[in-house]
Design a protein around this motif. Structure first.
Motif, PDB file in Angstrom:
ATOM      1  N   VAL A  47       0.870  -1.172   0.000  1.00 51.03           N
ATOM      2  CA  VAL A  47       0.000   0.000   0.000  1.00 51.03           C
ATOM      3  C   VAL A  47       0.910   1.225   0.000  1.00 51.03           C
ATOM      4  O   VAL A  47       1.863   1.313   0.781  1.00 51.03           O
ATOM      5  CB  VAL A  47      -0.963   0.015   1.212  1.00 51.03           C
ATOM      6  CG1 VAL A  47      -0.228  -0.149   2.532  1.00 51.03           C
ATOM      7  CG2 VAL A  47      -1.797   1.297   1.222  1.00 51.03           C
ATOM      8  N   ALA A  48       0.664   2.146  -0.935  1.00 50.84           N
ATOM      9  CA  ALA A  48       1.450   3.374  -1.053  1.00 50.84           C
ATOM     10  C   ALA A  48       0.558   4.569  -0.727  1.00 50.84           C
ATOM     11  O   ALA A  48      -0.585   4.632  -1.195  1.00 50.84           O
ATOM     12  CB  ALA A  48       2.030   3.503  -2.458  1.00 50.84           C
ATOM     13  N   ILE A  49       1.109   5.507   0.056  1.00 49.75           N
ATOM     14  CA  ILE A  49       0.323   6.649   0.528  1.00 49.75           C
ATOM     15  C   ILE A  49       1.153   7.920   0.384  1.00 49.75           C
ATOM     16  O   ILE A  49       2.315   7.969   0.818  1.00 49.75           O
ATOM     17  CB  ILE A  49      -0.077   6.464   2.008  1.00 49.75           C
ATOM     18  CG1 ILE A  49      -0.902   5.168   2.183  1.00 49.75           C
ATOM     19  CG2 ILE A  49      -0.867   7.663   2.511  1.00 49.75           C
ATOM     20  CD1 ILE A  49      -1.035   4.737   3.637  1.00 49.75           C
ATOM     21  N   ILE A  50       0.571   8.947  -0.228  1.00 54.26           N
ATOM     22  CA  ILE A  50       1.240  10.246  -0.318  1.00 54.26           C
ATOM     23  C   ILE A  50       1.217  10.895   1.064  1.00 54.26           C
ATOM     24  O   ILE A  50       0.166  10.995   1.697  1.00 54.26           O
ATOM     25  CB  ILE A  50       0.559  11.147  -1.353  1.00 54.26           C
ATOM     26  CG1 ILE A  50       0.550  10.481  -2.733  1.00 54.26           C
ATOM     27  CG2 ILE A  50       1.259  12.495  -1.435  1.00 54.26           C
ATOM     28  CD1 ILE A  50      -0.207  11.254  -3.801  1.00 54.26           C
ATOM     29  N   VAL A  51       2.394  11.334   1.528  1.00 51.80           N
ATOM     30  CA  VAL A  51       2.507  11.845   2.896  1.00 51.80           C
ATOM     31  C   VAL A  51       3.098  13.250   2.912  1.00 51.80           C
ATOM     32  O   VAL A  51       3.648  13.731   1.925  1.00 51.80           O
ATOM     33  CB  VAL A  51       3.385  10.907   3.758  1.00 51.80           C
ATOM     34  CG1 VAL A  51       2.714   9.555   3.943  1.00 51.80           C
ATOM     35  CG2 VAL A  51       4.785  10.754   3.168  1.00 51.80           C
ATOM     36  N   GLU A  52       2.973  13.885   4.070  1.00 49.53           N
ATOM     37  CA  GLU A  52       3.578  15.188   4.291  1.00 49.53           C
ATOM     38  C   GLU A  52       5.099  15.033   4.407  1.00 49.53           C
ATOM     39  O   GLU A  52       5.589  14.077   5.024  1.00 49.53           O
ATOM     40  CB  GLU A  52       3.049  15.801   5.587  1.00 49.53           C
ATOM     41  CG  GLU A  52       1.622  16.309   5.502  1.00 49.53           C
ATOM     42  CD  GLU A  52       1.523  17.621   4.761  1.00 49.53           C
ATOM     43  OE1 GLU A  52       1.967  18.648   5.288  1.00 49.53           O
ATOM     44  OE2 GLU A  52       1.006  17.606   3.630  1.00 49.53           O
ATOM     45  N   SER A  53       5.825  15.950   3.809  1.00 51.49           N
ATOM     46  CA  SER A  53       7.283  15.915   3.958  1.00 51.49           C
ATOM     47  C   SER A  53       7.830  17.311   3.714  1.00 51.49           C
ATOM     48  O   SER A  53       7.297  18.070   2.909  1.00 51.49           O
ATOM     49  CB  SER A  53       7.914  14.926   2.972  1.00 51.49           C
ATOM     50  OG  SER A  53       7.789  15.387   1.650  1.00 51.49           O
ATOM     51  N   MET A  60       4.933   7.070   0.998  1.00 50.51           N
ATOM     52  CA  MET A  60       5.360   5.939   1.815  1.00 50.51           C
ATOM     53  C   MET A  60       4.845   4.654   1.187  1.00 50.51           C
ATOM     54  O   MET A  60       3.719   4.598   0.696  1.00 50.51           O
ATOM     55  CB  MET A  60       4.796   6.104   3.230  1.00 50.51           C
ATOM     56  CG  MET A  60       5.063   4.944   4.178  1.00 50.51           C
ATOM     57  SD  MET A  60       4.285   5.240   5.789  1.00 50.51           S
ATOM     58  CE  MET A  60       5.319   6.559   6.417  1.00 50.51           C
ATOM     59  N   VAL A  61       5.680   3.614   1.185  1.00 44.30           N
ATOM     60  CA  VAL A  61       5.278   2.303   0.688  1.00 44.30           C
ATOM     61  C   VAL A  61       5.408   1.285   1.815  1.00 44.30           C
ATOM     62  O   VAL A  61       6.496   1.097   2.368  1.00 44.30           O
ATOM     63  CB  VAL A  61       6.132   1.859  -0.515  1.00 44.30           C
ATOM     64  CG1 VAL A  61       5.729   0.460  -0.960  1.00 44.30           C
ATOM     65  CG2 VAL A  61       5.972   2.848  -1.674  1.00 44.30           C
ATOM     66  N   TYR A  74      10.318   5.721   9.444  1.00 42.19           N
ATOM     67  CA  TYR A  74      10.161   4.725   8.382  1.00 42.19           C
ATOM     68  C   TYR A  74      10.590   5.340   7.038  1.00 42.19           C
ATOM     69  O   TYR A  74      10.225   6.487   6.728  1.00 42.19           O
ATOM     70  CB  TYR A  74       8.702   4.266   8.296  1.00 42.19           C
ATOM     71  CG  TYR A  74       8.497   3.063   7.405  1.00 42.19           C
ATOM     72  CD1 TYR A  74       8.593   1.780   7.908  1.00 42.19           C
ATOM     73  CD2 TYR A  74       8.209   3.224   6.052  1.00 42.19           C
ATOM     74  CE1 TYR A  74       8.401   0.668   7.091  1.00 42.19           C
ATOM     75  CE2 TYR A  74       8.024   2.125   5.225  1.00 42.19           C
ATOM     76  CZ  TYR A  74       8.125   0.851   5.752  1.00 42.19           C
ATOM     77  OH  TYR A  74       7.958  -0.238   4.936  1.00 42.19           O
ATOM     78  N   PRO A  75      11.389   4.611   6.244  1.00 40.84           N
ATOM     79  CA  PRO A  75      11.900   5.174   4.984  1.00 40.84           C
ATOM     80  C   PRO A  75      10.778   5.587   4.026  1.00 40.84           C
ATOM     81  O   PRO A  75       9.750   4.895   3.908  1.00 40.84           O
ATOM     82  CB  PRO A  75      12.718   4.016   4.391  1.00 40.84           C
ATOM     83  CG  PRO A  75      13.064   3.156   5.556  1.00 40.84           C
ATOM     84  CD  PRO A  75      11.908   3.253   6.499  1.00 40.84           C
ATOM     85  N   LEU A  76      10.994   6.696   3.353  1.00 46.09           N
ATOM     86  CA  LEU A  76      10.050   7.214   2.371  1.00 46.09           C
ATOM     87  C   LEU A  76      10.641   7.112   0.971  1.00 46.09           C
ATOM     88  O   LEU A  76      11.837   6.879   0.805  1.00 46.09           O
ATOM     89  CB  LEU A  76       9.714   8.674   2.671  1.00 46.09           C
ATOM     90  CG  LEU A  76       9.148   8.998   4.063  1.00 46.09           C
ATOM     91  CD1 LEU A  76       8.954  10.505   4.200  1.00 46.09           C
ATOM     92  CD2 LEU A  76       7.843   8.267   4.301  1.00 46.09           C
ATOM     93  N   VAL A  77       9.787   7.300  -0.022  1.00 47.84           N
ATOM     94  CA  VAL A  77      10.250   7.428  -1.404  1.00 47.84           C
ATOM     95  C   VAL A  77      10.293   8.918  -1.699  1.00 47.84           C
ATOM     96  O   VAL A  77       9.254   9.576  -1.792  1.00 47.84           O
ATOM     97  CB  VAL A  77       9.314   6.691  -2.379  1.00 47.84           C
ATOM     98  CG1 VAL A  77       9.843   6.814  -3.805  1.00 47.84           C
ATOM     99  CG2 VAL A  77       9.175   5.222  -1.997  1.00 47.84           C
ATOM    100  N   THR A  78      11.509   9.456  -1.785  1.00 48.34           N
ATOM    101  CA  THR A  78      11.678  10.896  -1.983  1.00 48.34           C
ATOM    102  C   THR A  78      12.489  11.138  -3.250  1.00 48.34           C
ATOM    103  O   THR A  78      13.220  10.276  -3.706  1.00 48.34           O
ATOM    104  CB  THR A  78      12.404  11.526  -0.783  1.00 48.34           C
ATOM    105  OG1 THR A  78      13.694  10.920  -0.674  1.00 48.34           O
ATOM    106  CG2 THR A  78      11.657  11.297   0.511  1.00 48.34           C
ATOM    107  N   GLN A 110      11.469   1.550  -8.477  1.00 46.64           N
ATOM    108  CA  GLN A 110      11.498   0.116  -8.195  1.00 46.64           C
ATOM    109  C   GLN A 110      11.489  -0.051  -6.674  1.00 46.64           C
ATOM    110  O   GLN A 110      12.370   0.453  -5.974  1.00 46.64           O
ATOM    111  CB  GLN A 110      12.758  -0.533  -8.778  1.00 46.64           C
ATOM    112  CG  GLN A 110      12.822  -2.033  -8.585  1.00 46.64           C
ATOM    113  CD  GLN A 110      12.293  -2.802  -9.773  1.00 46.64           C
ATOM    114  OE1 GLN A 110      12.365  -2.337 -10.901  1.00 46.64           O
ATOM    115  NE2 GLN A 110      11.758  -3.985  -9.531  1.00 46.64           N
ATOM    116  N   ILE A 111      10.482  -0.759  -6.154  1.00 49.98           N
ATOM    117  CA  ILE A 111      10.342  -0.949  -4.714  1.00 49.98           C
ATOM    118  C   ILE A 111      10.811  -2.351  -4.349  1.00 49.98           C
ATOM    119  O   ILE A 111      10.294  -3.337  -4.893  1.00 49.98           O
ATOM    120  CB  ILE A 111       8.877  -0.750  -4.270  1.00 49.98           C
ATOM    121  CG1 ILE A 111       8.358   0.627  -4.733  1.00 49.98           C
ATOM    122  CG2 ILE A 111       8.752  -0.896  -2.765  1.00 49.98           C
ATOM    123  CD1 ILE A 111       9.097   1.812  -4.180  1.00 49.98           C
ATOM    124  N   PRO A 112      11.773  -2.493  -3.446  1.00 50.30           N
ATOM    125  CA  PRO A 112      12.254  -3.826  -3.076  1.00 50.30           C
ATOM    126  C   PRO A 112      11.226  -4.571  -2.222  1.00 50.30           C
ATOM    127  O   PRO A 112      10.380  -3.953  -1.572  1.00 50.30           O
ATOM    128  CB  PRO A 112      13.529  -3.531  -2.278  1.00 50.30           C
ATOM    129  CG  PRO A 112      13.308  -2.170  -1.706  1.00 50.30           C
ATOM    130  CD  PRO A 112      12.491  -1.420  -2.724  1.00 50.30           C
TER     131      PRO A 112
END
Length: 431
Positions: A47-53, A60-61, A74-78, A110-112
């Motif tokens: 589940v992927a969610i757009i978050v505040e940053s 976030m995935v 928790y690591p984000l996709v930035t 690419q998400i591991p």
């Protein structure tokens, strides 16, 4: 006031139910950006969610099984330099996701399968072609690596993610902001809604609008007086459309039939808290043993709450009538075949024994060498001969150096990934 219900429908008694508290995803700072996308994308793995940053855009995935309280670190996709506005999982690779941003770019990631130790900051490819923010992205349903983006510049661009190149640009079709874009089942046509209140059916390969300004709808359903944006989700296997109002606290669902009156109200799932966004699980990610026909991921201000839609059945056997063969993860076409005019139905899979997600498949981007596209030979001006002979080997040397550096970076990234895997195993072994 009584409402009409569907007569003799197997979906007449569909009911929605939230999961238990320990199966929710807590402590997530859901994005507060003003945009009318769903802010959430789901597949059978993540589940992927757009978050505040701060200082850019991020999402976030989470692995589906990682429920409960999410660590604040928790690591984000930035990687975007402005807020992320839309995200979409590739239908043919559960580890690949695209993101669109106010920074005018589209990035593919690419998400591991494992949880990374640090933020994911390097996309597989960055797609640049829009001059204003990109608010909509959607993958082609049957062709491999074909992605569509729509921006505030009123452009539709189709990309080949596998090469990083622009396939088609559809301009001069929309005079105002594009609100939504959706493919048909085979990906031969797409439909758009626009701020100018026109619905357009577009043949992207012919680059023309084939239908517009429909006179009268075949059915008209009055909802309520809320001014929130409706997020529609359609399940072609059951012919049910779910309508989730952003800022609303309910999910209304209707069955669509081929005969009048076409649209049949089924029921409404109601809750106390309003939804800020919504994710919709593909059919292959559902639990067929529990007669689950839909699963939503409702975004609150600080959490994500799965909601399960179920058809009551007494038998524990597989329900053939609820689960026809459904689109699987294999593409039916290559990008070049689709662009050349070929169409194909989705490659279907059976859910009889449940669906097991595939292991991580790496998306490889092979960019075309610009030197392969040699300009046509023609007369040269005498004063430019020396410049041309000088600049050509310099350009080749530069490209060769870039290739060498890229290989070095990729090798280091692989080594870092291997070390993270070893660290993860060591940590799990000592826990």
């Amino acid at each position: 006031m009584s409402r009409r219900v569907v007569r003799q429908s197997k979906f007449r008694h569909v009911f929605g139910q939230p999961v238990k508290a320990d199966q929710m995803y807590e402590d997530i700072r859901v994005s507060k950006v003003t945009w009318d996308s769903s802010f959430c994308a789901v597949n059978p793995k993540f589940v992927a969610i757009i978050v505040e940053s701060g200082g850019g855009g991020a999402f976030m995935v989470l692995p589906l099984a990682k429920t409960g309280r999410v660590d604040k670190n928790y690591p984000l996709v930035t990687g975007h330099t402005a807020p992320v506005l839309d995200i979409d999982w590739c239908p043919h690779n559960d580890n690949v996701i695209a993101s669109a941003s106010e920074d005018t770019t589209v990035m593919v990631w690419q998400i591991p399968d494992y949880v990374p130790m640090r933020n994911i900051t390097e996309p597989i490819v960055t797609l640049e072609g829009h001059s204003k923010r990109v608010g909509i992205i959607t993958w082609h349903p049957t062709a491999r690596n074909v992605l569509l983006s729509a921006g505030g510049d009123n452009l539709l661009i189709l990309w080949n993610v596998g090469t990083g190149e622009m396939l088609l640009t559809l301009d001069d079709m929309h005079g105002d902001l594009i609100y939504n874009v959706c493919w048909n089942r085979t990906g031969s046509l797409l439909v758009t809604t626009c701020k100018d209140k026109h619905v357009r059916v577009i043949d992207p390969r012919k680059q023309q609008v084939v239908a517009e300004n429909f006179e009268e709808p075949i059915a008209l359903q009055e909802m309520d007086t809320s001014n929130g944006v409706l997020l529609p989700f359609y399940d072609p296997d059951s012919s049910i459309v779910y309508l989730c109002g952003k800022g609303d606290s309910s999910i209304r669902y209707f069955e669509i039939t081929a005969e009048a009156p076409y649209v049949h109200y089924l029921s409404t799932y109601s809750s106390k808290e309003p939804q800020r966004g919504m994710g919709f699980m593909p059919k292959r990610g559902l639990d067929v043993s529990k007669c689950e026909i839909a699963r939503f991921f409702k975004l609150h201000e600080r959490k994500c709450e799965p909601i399960v839609m179920t058809v009551p059945r007494k038998s524990d056997l597989f329900q053939d009538d609820l689960y026809p063969d459904t689109p699987g993860p294999e593409p039916a076409l290559e990008a070049a075949e689709w662009l050349a005019g070929k169409d194909a139905e989705p490659v279907l899979v059976s859910l009889r024994d449940g669906y097991v997600p595939l292991k991580n498949r790496e998306l490889k981007v092979t960019r075309k060498n610009i030197l392969d596209n040699k300009p046509p030979m023609g007369p040269r001006r005498s004063h430019s001969t020396c410049d041309a002979n000088f600049s050509r080997p310099s350009l080749e040397d530069l490209l060769e150096e870039i290739r060498s550096l890229r290989q070095t970076v990729q090798a280091q990234e692989k080594r870092i990934s291997d070390l993270e895997n070893k660290l993860c195993k060591f940590t799990n072994g000592t826990a």
